[in-house]
Motif scaffolding. Sequence first.
Motif, PDB file in Angstrom:
ATOM      1  N   LYS A  19     -14.670  70.839  43.082  1.00 42.30           N
ATOM      2  CA  LYS A  19     -14.902  69.417  43.302  1.00 42.30           C
ATOM      3  C   LYS A  19     -14.551  68.553  42.073  1.00 42.30           C
ATOM      4  O   LYS A  19     -13.849  67.193  42.299  1.00 42.30           O
ATOM      5  CB  LYS A  19     -16.579  69.039  43.513  1.00 42.30           C
ATOM      6  N   ALA A  20     -14.367  68.835  40.866  1.00 44.03           N
ATOM      7  CA  ALA A  20     -13.875  68.153  39.797  1.00 44.03           C
ATOM      8  C   ALA A  20     -12.371  68.186  39.880  1.00 44.03           C
ATOM      9  O   ALA A  20     -11.592  67.308  39.630  1.00 44.03           O
ATOM     10  CB  ALA A  20     -14.265  69.108  38.649  1.00 44.03           C
ATOM     11  N   ALA A  21     -11.622  69.068  40.353  1.00 47.20           N
ATOM     12  CA  ALA A  21     -10.219  69.024  40.388  1.00 47.20           C
ATOM     13  C   ALA A  21      -9.859  68.021  41.476  1.00 47.20           C
ATOM     14  O   ALA A  21      -9.159  67.193  41.368  1.00 47.20           O
ATOM     15  CB  ALA A  21      -9.656  70.570  41.279  1.00 47.20           C
ATOM     16  N   TYR A  22     -10.874  68.042  42.701  1.00 46.57           N
ATOM     17  CA  TYR A  22     -10.506  66.831  43.718  1.00 46.57           C
ATOM     18  C   TYR A  22     -10.498  65.588  42.981  1.00 46.57           C
ATOM     19  O   TYR A  22      -9.691  64.703  43.257  1.00 46.57           O
ATOM     20  CB  TYR A  22     -11.398  67.103  44.671  1.00 46.57           C
ATOM     21  N   GLN A  23     -11.767  65.117  42.323  1.00 41.35           N
ATOM     22  CA  GLN A  23     -11.682  64.027  41.639  1.00 41.35           C
ATOM     23  C   GLN A  23     -10.735  63.545  40.690  1.00 41.35           C
ATOM     24  O   GLN A  23     -10.314  62.698  40.572  1.00 41.35           O
ATOM     25  CB  GLN A  23     -13.099  63.958  40.890  1.00 41.35           C
ATOM     26  N   GLU A  24     -10.351  64.610  39.903  1.00 40.66           N
ATOM     27  CA  GLU A  24      -9.082  64.338  38.650  1.00 40.66           C
ATOM     28  C   GLU A  24      -7.999  64.138  39.242  1.00 40.66           C
ATOM     29  O   GLU A  24      -7.096  63.301  38.918  1.00 40.66           O
ATOM     30  CB  GLU A  24      -9.341  65.624  37.783  1.00 40.66           C
ATOM     31  N   LEU A  25      -7.555  64.986  40.402  1.00 43.20           N
ATOM     32  CA  LEU A  25      -6.104  64.701  40.893  1.00 43.20           C
ATOM     33  C   LEU A  25      -6.234  63.494  41.778  1.00 43.20           C
ATOM     34  O   LEU A  25      -5.151  62.791  41.724  1.00 43.20           O
ATOM     35  CB  LEU A  25      -6.112  65.927  41.993  1.00 43.20           C
ATOM     36  N   ASN A  26      -7.341  62.871  42.079  1.00 42.61           N
ATOM     37  CA  ASN A  26      -7.244  61.368  42.715  1.00 42.61           C
ATOM     38  C   ASN A  26      -6.738  60.404  41.702  1.00 42.61           C
ATOM     39  O   ASN A  26      -6.337  59.445  41.995  1.00 42.61           O
ATOM     40  CB  ASN A  26      -8.666  61.218  43.256  1.00 42.61           C
ATOM     41  N   THR A  27      -7.014  60.742  40.386  1.00 42.66           N
ATOM     42  CA  THR A  27      -6.636  59.779  39.337  1.00 42.66           C
ATOM     43  C   THR A  27      -5.262  59.707  39.001  1.00 42.66           C
ATOM     44  O   THR A  27      -4.930  58.965  38.220  1.00 42.66           O
ATOM     45  CB  THR A  27      -7.596  59.855  37.975  1.00 42.66           C
ATOM     46  N   ILE A  28      -4.628  60.813  39.203  1.00 44.83           N
ATOM     47  CA  ILE A  28      -3.038  60.849  38.753  1.00 44.83           C
ATOM     48  C   ILE A  28      -2.082  60.719  40.049  1.00 44.83           C
ATOM     49  O   ILE A  28      -1.034  60.979  39.869  1.00 44.83           O
ATOM     50  CB  ILE A  28      -2.965  62.068  38.131  1.00 44.83           C
ATOM     51  N   GLY A  29      -2.598  60.613  41.286  1.00 46.86           N
ATOM     52  CA  GLY A  29      -1.581  60.492  42.389  1.00 46.86           C
ATOM     53  C   GLY A  29      -2.357  59.825  43.449  1.00 46.86           C
ATOM     54  O   GLY A  29      -3.675  59.485  43.423  1.00 46.86           O
ATOM     55  N   VAL A  30      -1.448  59.676  44.527  1.00 49.52           N
ATOM     56  CA  VAL A  30      -2.233  59.193  45.797  1.00 49.52           C
ATOM     57  C   VAL A  30      -1.870  60.049  46.813  1.00 49.52           C
ATOM     58  O   VAL A  30      -0.990  60.808  46.926  1.00 49.52           O
ATOM     59  CB  VAL A  30      -1.610  57.737  46.126  1.00 49.52           C
ATOM     60  N   ASN A  31      -2.473  59.556  48.127  1.00 49.36           N
ATOM     61  CA  ASN A  31      -2.056  60.407  49.521  1.00 49.36           C
ATOM     62  C   ASN A  31      -2.636  61.793  49.203  1.00 49.36           C
ATOM     63  O   ASN A  31      -1.871  62.755  49.684  1.00 49.36           O
ATOM     64  CB  ASN A  31      -0.831  60.231  49.709  1.00 49.36           C
TER      65      ASN A  31
END
Length: 160
Positions: A19-31
């Motif tokens: 879940k942390a990876a999902y949240q963090e990746l949303n901060t460095i990219g889109v789609n």
Amino acid sequence: MITTYIGIGTNVEREKHIKAAYQELNTIGVNLALSPVYACESFGFEGNEFFNMVARLDTELALDELSSALKDIEVKWGRAADAAKFQDRTLDLDILLYGKEISQKKPLLPREDIFKYSFVTQPLYDLDPQLVIPQDGRTIKQILETMSDVDSLKRIDFQF
């Protein structure tokens, strides 16, 4: 924007770190698109079972910036900066593909794990079976068909 594929793995507090990876990746990219989560035995060492998946996202970060951002995320979530390859980990984020980039220096692209480990190739297949691997020329589907250990993966019903 560059489309990149990130391998995600954890065998420590697995639900929390996926879940942390999902949240963090949303901060460095889109789609952001996520493959299913798979459980598999640790590879190369005796350890807890891993959760693995792949994320596809579009980013404006240059390759070196993306690599640095992923290392920062790993450390933020408890991974030692000098962690060894074959050991338990809170969060492991690996650039598998970065557009059509081919690199012989770190990060190596395309990442060799695509050709070696079904826990990388199966989630890539789930996201885009017809994705052609730069330099290799084969699709993810063609690569997956050469792997004999796909049955060892257990798909997890995971809720984000």
